[in-house]
Design a protein around this motif. Structure first.
Motif, PDB file in Angstrom:
ATOM      1  N   THR A  61       0.873  -1.235   0.135  1.00  0.00           N
ATOM      2  CA  THR A  61       0.034  -0.030  -0.057  1.00  0.00           C
ATOM      3  C   THR A  61       1.146   1.505  -0.096  1.00  0.00           C
ATOM      4  O   THR A  61       0.506   2.192   0.838  1.00  0.00           O
ATOM      5  N   THR A  74       1.574   4.637  -1.282  1.00  0.00           N
ATOM      6  CA  THR A  74       0.601   5.598  -1.901  1.00  0.00           C
ATOM      7  C   THR A  74       1.121   7.078  -1.451  1.00  0.00           C
ATOM      8  O   THR A  74       2.189   7.125  -0.927  1.00  0.00           O
ATOM      9  N   SER A  75       0.529   8.210  -1.863  1.00  0.00           N
ATOM     10  CA  SER A  75       0.990   9.317  -1.550  1.00  0.00           C
ATOM     11  C   SER A  75       0.772   9.886  -0.276  1.00  0.00           C
ATOM     12  O   SER A  75       1.104  10.798   0.228  1.00  0.00           O
ATOM     13  N   ARG A  76      -0.126   8.899   0.486  1.00  0.00           N
ATOM     14  CA  ARG A  76      -0.421   9.191   1.830  1.00  0.00           C
ATOM     15  C   ARG A  76       0.345   8.282   2.901  1.00  0.00           C
ATOM     16  O   ARG A  76       0.389   8.835   3.809  1.00  0.00           O
ATOM     17  N   GLY A  77       1.324   7.395   2.328  1.00  0.00           N
ATOM     18  CA  GLY A  77       2.356   6.804   3.183  1.00  0.00           C
ATOM     19  C   GLY A  77       2.387   5.259   2.554  1.00  0.00           C
ATOM     20  O   GLY A  77       2.473   5.014   1.352  1.00  0.00           O
ATOM     21  N   SER A  91       2.348   7.274   8.123  1.00  0.00           N
ATOM     22  CA  SER A  91       1.870   8.413   7.473  1.00  0.00           C
ATOM     23  C   SER A  91       2.621   9.772   7.479  1.00  0.00           C
ATOM     24  O   SER A  91       1.981  10.805   7.040  1.00  0.00           O
ATOM     25  N   SER A  92       3.808   9.693   7.875  1.00  0.00           N
ATOM     26  CA  SER A  92       4.728  10.807   7.991  1.00  0.00           C
ATOM     27  C   SER A  92       6.187  10.501   8.010  1.00  0.00           C
ATOM     28  O   SER A  92       6.380   9.402   8.120  1.00  0.00           O
ATOM     29  N   SER A 137       9.278   5.522  -1.972  1.00  0.00           N
ATOM     30  CA  SER A 137       8.099   6.148  -1.298  1.00  0.00           C
ATOM     31  C   SER A 137       7.308   7.099  -2.609  1.00  0.00           C
ATOM     32  O   SER A 137       8.076   7.766  -3.137  1.00  0.00           O
ATOM     33  N   SER A 150       3.918  11.033   1.980  1.00  0.00           N
ATOM     34  CA  SER A 150       3.187  10.998   2.935  1.00  0.00           C
ATOM     35  C   SER A 150       2.361  12.208   3.362  1.00  0.00           C
ATOM     36  O   SER A 150       2.787  13.241   2.896  1.00  0.00           O
ATOM     37  N   GLU A 151       1.303  12.071   4.235  1.00  0.00           N
ATOM     38  CA  GLU A 151       0.580  13.131   4.620  1.00  0.00           C
ATOM     39  C   GLU A 151       1.251  14.306   5.222  1.00  0.00           C
ATOM     40  O   GLU A 151       1.096  15.363   5.055  1.00  0.00           O
ATOM     41  N   ASN A 152       2.309  14.085   5.953  1.00  0.00           N
ATOM     42  CA  ASN A 152       3.008  15.002   7.045  1.00  0.00           C
ATOM     43  C   ASN A 152       4.544  14.925   6.527  1.00  0.00           C
ATOM     44  O   ASN A 152       5.075  13.756   6.424  1.00  0.00           O
TER      45      ASN A 152
END
Length: 134
Positions: free
Chosen positions: A39, A41-44, A98-99, A129, A132-134
């Protein structure tokens, strides 16, 4: 040294040892596997691990370490750490990070387990990667 001399020396060393000299002790430490990262993704990204053997000591913490250099440890400078301070009951565990992940950067992640006696690491898993969100 001639090959025959080497063989004689080896036989002498092996035959002259007492039974007490070679004490084989089992290493009853946990064994675990860092599974592939999923998984992404651009979120992590999701980090995954699996126990192969729990050992004979209570697990005090476990988690994942990751870095831009191979073989990260809890003591490696700039290593990111995800740690859980409880005894896990399942044979598999994972977490979604996610960070702190930079897009298009190659990371190396591996799982770890700590007991009061050991810190054991799984193998490296490499992934690129997507951020990530943060």
């Amino acid at each position: 040294m001639k090959p025959l001399s080497i063989i004689i020396l080896i036989v002498f060393v092996v035959c002259s040892c007492d039974d007490d000299t070679f004490v084989i002790t089992s290493r009853d430490y946990p064994r675990l596997i860092t599974k592939p990262v999923t998984t992404v993704t651009s979120r992590g990204a999701r980090f995954n691990a699996e126990f192969r053997y729990r050992g004979d000591k209570e697990i005090t913490s476990y988690g994942f370490v990751w870095n831009e250099t191979p073989f990260p440890t809890l003591r490696t400078p700039s290593t990111e750490i995800y740690m859980v301070n409880e005894n896990i009951q399942d044979d598999r565990y994972s977490t979604f990070i996610s960070s702190g992940l930079i897009a298009n950067e190659t990371y190396y992640v591996r799982t770890f387990i700590q007991t009061s006696y050991y810190t054991v690491y799984g193998i490296n898993q490499e992934f690129v990667s997507k951020g990530s969100e943060n």
